[in-house]
Motif scaffolding. Structure first.
Motif, PDB file in Angstrom:
ATOM      1  N   ALA A  57       0.828  -1.208   0.000  1.00 56.75           N
ATOM      2  CA  ALA A  57       0.000   0.000   0.000  1.00 56.75           C
ATOM      3  C   ALA A  57       0.862   1.257   0.000  1.00 56.75           C
ATOM      4  CB  ALA A  57      -0.934  -0.003   1.210  1.00 56.75           C
ATOM      5  N   TRP A  61       1.201   4.154  -2.862  1.00 56.06           N
ATOM      6  CA  TRP A  61       1.008   5.580  -2.581  1.00 56.06           C
ATOM      7  C   TRP A  61       2.221   6.396  -3.033  1.00 56.06           C
ATOM      8  CZ3 TRP A  61       3.693   8.444   1.366  1.00 56.06           C
ATOM      9  CH2 TRP A  61       3.248   9.757   1.484  1.00 56.06           C
ATOM     10  N   SER A  76      -5.090   5.594  -4.019  1.00 54.22           N
ATOM     11  CA  SER A  76      -4.622   5.023  -2.748  1.00 54.22           C
ATOM     12  C   SER A  76      -4.928   5.918  -1.553  1.00 54.22           C
ATOM     13  CB  SER A  76      -3.117   4.775  -2.806  1.00 54.22           C
ATOM     14  OG  SER A  76      -2.414   5.997  -3.013  1.00 54.22           O
TER      15      SER A  76
END
Length: 236
Positions: A57, A61, A76
C-alpha cells in the motif's frame, strides 16, 4: 483494489489508468528498485499478510505521489481527508504534498534559506523536479523501502520501516561513495474502509539519512564536507 502494475504496486496499468496524467508521459518502470528490494530486504512477508499489505500500500502511494500529476488520479488516498505530517510538523494536504513532492515533504525545514550553507539541501530552494533529480542521481538503482514490523491493523496502522539505497551517483556536488545510505522510521497510517490513506504521520531522523549523502568529497574542491552543517542545516 485495482489492477496490478507490478508485483508491489497497484494502479499502474489497466482500464482505470486510461485517463491518468503521468508526470513523464507514461507509467513508470520499477525493475531496478524491485531488484534492489528483493536482493537486500531484511524481511520477506507471507503473501496476503498484514505486513505485505501495508508494504504494498505504501509503495503504491509513493508511486502515485511521484508519478501522477493530478490528485484526482490517486486511488490510494481519500482525497477529502488526506494529510501528511512529518516529525510532528503541521500536516500537509494532498495538494500541498503533491506540489512539494515526497522528498521536499520529508525534508521540509523552517530554517531560512540564507542560513543554510550553499550546496546543502534546503527544501525551500528545491522544486518537485529538482528534488527528485537530486536523489535519482545519488541512487541510480533506486531507493528501496520495506516494512520491518507492523504493530496494529486497520483502521489505524502503526509500523516500522526501513528506506535504503547505494550512493553510486553524485548528490548536490558531492562525489559518490558507493556505500549504503539508509534510515529507519516509524509511521502511523489511518485508513478508511477501502484501505485508502486518510492521515499519514511519519517520524524519523533526517540527519541519519542525509549525513551519508555528504560524505563524498566535493567535486569542485576534492575536500570533504562539513558533516555538522550537513546534518544540521536542512532539519531545524
Amino acid at each position: 483494489m485495482g489492477e496490478v502494475g507490478d508485483k508491489y504496486r497497484l494502479y499502474l496499468v489497466g482500464e482505470g489508468e486510461k485517463d491518468t496524467h503521468w508526470r513523464h508521459g507514461g507509467a513508470p518502470k520499477y525493475d531496478l528498485v524491485n531488484r534492489l528490494f528483493e536482493e537486500e530486504r531484511t524481511k520477506e512477508w507471507p503473501e496476503g499478510s498484514l505486513e505485505e499489505t501495508v508494504q504494498n500500500a505504501i509503495k503504491t502511494w509513493e508511486m502515485e505521489l511521484s508519478h501522477k500529476t493530478r490528485l484526482s488520479d490517486f486511488k490510494s488516498i481519500n482525497h477529502e481527508k488526506f494529510t501528511l505530517s512529518v516529525n510532528g510538523r503541521k500536516p500537509l494536504t494532498g495538494e500541498e504534498t503533491l506540489s512539494l513532492g515526497s522528498y521536499n515533504a520529508m525534508l521540509e525545514t523552517s530554517m531560512p534559506a540564507e542560513l543554510c550553507p550553499k550546496g546543502y539541501y534546503n527544501s525551500k530552494e528545491e522544486t518537485f523536479e529538482s528534488s527528485h533529480e537530486n536523489f535519482r542521481s545519488a541512487f541510480p538503482r533506486g531507493f528501496a523501502w520495506e516494512v520491518l514490523e507492523v504493530y496494529s491493523g486497520p483502521p489505524v496502522v502503526a509500523f516500522k520501516f526501513r528506506h535504503w539505497g547505494h550512493m553510486e551517483g553524485n548528490f548536490k556536488g558531492h562525489a559518490p561513495t558507493g556505500k549504503m545510505v539508509e534510515f529507519i522510521g516509524i509511521a502511523v497510517l489511518k485508513v478508511d474502509d477501502q484501505l485508502r490513506a486518510e492521515t499519514v504521520e511519519i517520524y524519523y531522523d533526517p540527519a541519519e539519512f542525509m549525513a551519508g549523502l555528504y560524505k563524498g568529497p566535493k567535486l569542485d574542491t576534492a575536500e570533504g564536507s562539513n558533516s555538522s552543517n550537513a546534518q544540521r542545516c536542512p532539519f531545524m
